[in-house]
Design a protein around this motif. Structure first.
Motif, PDB file in Angstrom:
ATOM      1  N   THR A   1       0.798  -1.230   0.000  1.00  0.00           N
ATOM      2  CA  THR A   1       0.000   0.000   0.000  1.00  0.00           C
ATOM      3  C   THR A   1       0.830   1.279   0.000  1.00  0.00           C
TER       4      THR A   1
ATOM      5  N   HIS B   1      -5.872  -4.362 -11.268  1.00  0.00           N
ATOM      6  CA  HIS B   1      -4.534  -4.068 -11.792  1.00  0.00           C
ATOM      7  C   HIS B   1      -4.552  -3.578 -13.242  1.00  0.00           C
TER       8      HIS B   1
ATOM      9  N   LEU C   1      -0.087   5.909  -7.146  1.00  0.00           N
ATOM     10  CA  LEU C   1      -1.408   5.897  -7.780  1.00  0.00           C
ATOM     11  C   LEU C   1      -2.294   7.019  -7.263  1.00  0.00           C
TER      12      LEU C   1
ATOM     13  N   GLU D   1      -8.688  -4.564  -3.555  1.00  0.00           N
ATOM     14  CA  GLU D   1      -9.383  -3.967  -4.700  1.00  0.00           C
ATOM     15  C   GLU D   1      -8.393  -3.411  -5.715  1.00  0.00           C
ATOM     16  N   THR D   2      -7.334  -2.784  -5.226  1.00  0.00           N
ATOM     17  CA  THR D   2      -6.326  -2.202  -6.128  1.00  0.00           C
ATOM     18  C   THR D   2      -5.657  -3.297  -6.952  1.00  0.00           C
TER      19      THR D   2
ATOM     20  N   GLN E   1       1.741   2.029  -3.560  1.00  0.00           N
ATOM     21  CA  GLN E   1       0.521   2.233  -4.333  1.00  0.00           C
ATOM     22  C   GLN E   1      -0.114   3.579  -4.029  1.00  0.00           C
ATOM     23  N   HIS E   2      -0.174   3.946  -2.758  1.00  0.00           N
ATOM     24  CA  HIS E   2      -0.746   5.247  -2.403  1.00  0.00           C
ATOM     25  C   HIS E   2       0.134   6.386  -2.928  1.00  0.00           C
TER      26      HIS E   2
ATOM     27  N   ASN F   1      -6.179   7.536  -7.543  1.00  0.00           N
ATOM     28  CA  ASN F   1      -6.673   6.405  -8.344  1.00  0.00           C
ATOM     29  C   ASN F   1      -6.604   5.070  -7.611  1.00  0.00           C
ATOM     30  N   VAL F   2      -5.918   5.051  -6.458  1.00  0.00           N
ATOM     31  CA  VAL F   2      -5.844   3.821  -5.685  1.00  0.00           C
ATOM     32  C   VAL F   2      -7.270   3.456  -5.237  1.00  0.00           C
ATOM     33  N   LYS F   3      -7.564   2.189  -5.184  1.00  0.00           N
ATOM     34  CA  LYS F   3      -8.901   1.739  -4.798  1.00  0.00           C
ATOM     35  C   LYS F   3      -9.020   1.732  -3.269  1.00  0.00           C
TER      36      LYS F   3
ATOM     37  N   PRO G   1       0.154  -3.052  -9.598  1.00  0.00           N
ATOM     38  CA  PRO G   1       0.108  -3.180  -8.140  1.00  0.00           C
ATOM     39  C   PRO G   1       0.056  -4.635  -7.689  1.00  0.00           C
TER      40      PRO G   1
END
Length: 192
Positions: free
Chosen positions: A124, A146, A131, A141-142, A127-128, A134-136, A155
């Motif tokens: 995460t 993918h 993204l 979920e992210t 990703q945070h 846009n991160v889920k 991700p």
């Protein structure tokens, strides 16, 4: 690139916050085609100075379906964490990556690798950071979505043995996501 890597490896910015002292771990090359952005080195990687030199790294190489020699070929794959040094131990595992590293070093590293085709975001924190909005809602979920981030980003969950429960709870990851990852990596690195 060599000068930049030398600067990173001698960085002392977080020294007072690091229980084992600074030992930035990074591998990069101007010709790298893929970069893997993880969290932060654990104690074993801090000890050896070799990125992903632990059970998590072995699992990651299985997911990627590549050999150690390909994985550690810096002209193919760059390895940079969100936090370059071991951050210390917390109550539920290692502490989060130090927040100073990514803003300080990532842009310069990525700019120095003009041939990059794929950025693999593990966990995460990366990703945070990359993204953004846009991160889920969750890592699950992210990762499940993918395809939304391709062709630039891919991700993944952390490949730690501690995440076996997550993998057993989400069998779609091994059946649907890992094959897409393997095909993308093989295509970029001409491994077919």
């Amino acid at each position: 690139m060599e000068r930049l890597l030398s600067e990173i490896r001698s960085c002392q910015v977080c020294k007072s916050h690091l229980p084992l002292g600074p030992r930035p771990v990074v591998a990069a090359h101007p010709n790298a085609r893929i970069v893997i952005i993880g969290q932060a080195p654990g104690t074993k990687v801090h000890e050896t100075g070799i990125p992903w030199d632990d059970p998590s790294g072995r699992q990651l190489r299985k997911w990627l379906k590549i050999s150690d020699s390909v994985f550690y070929d810096e002209s193919k794959i760059a390895l940079m964490p969100m936090g370059f040094c071991y951050p210390g131990r917390g109550t539920g595992g290692d502490l989060p990556p130090r927040s100073e590293c990514a803003p300080l070093w990532h842009h310069a590293l990525l700019t120095g690798m003009p041939s990059l085709e794929l950025i693999i975001l593990i966990g995460t924190y990366s990703q945070h950071y990359y993204l953004g909005k846009n991160v889920k809602g969750t890592l699950t979920e992210t990762v499940k979505r993918h395809q939304d981030f391709l062709p630039k980003y891919f991700p993944l969950p952390h490949p730690s043995p501690r995440n076996r429960f997550w993998q057993s709870k989400n069998p779609w990851f091994g059946k649907e996501v890992v094959p897409v990852l393997q095909k993308r990596v093989a295509g970029i690195l001409d491994l077919d």
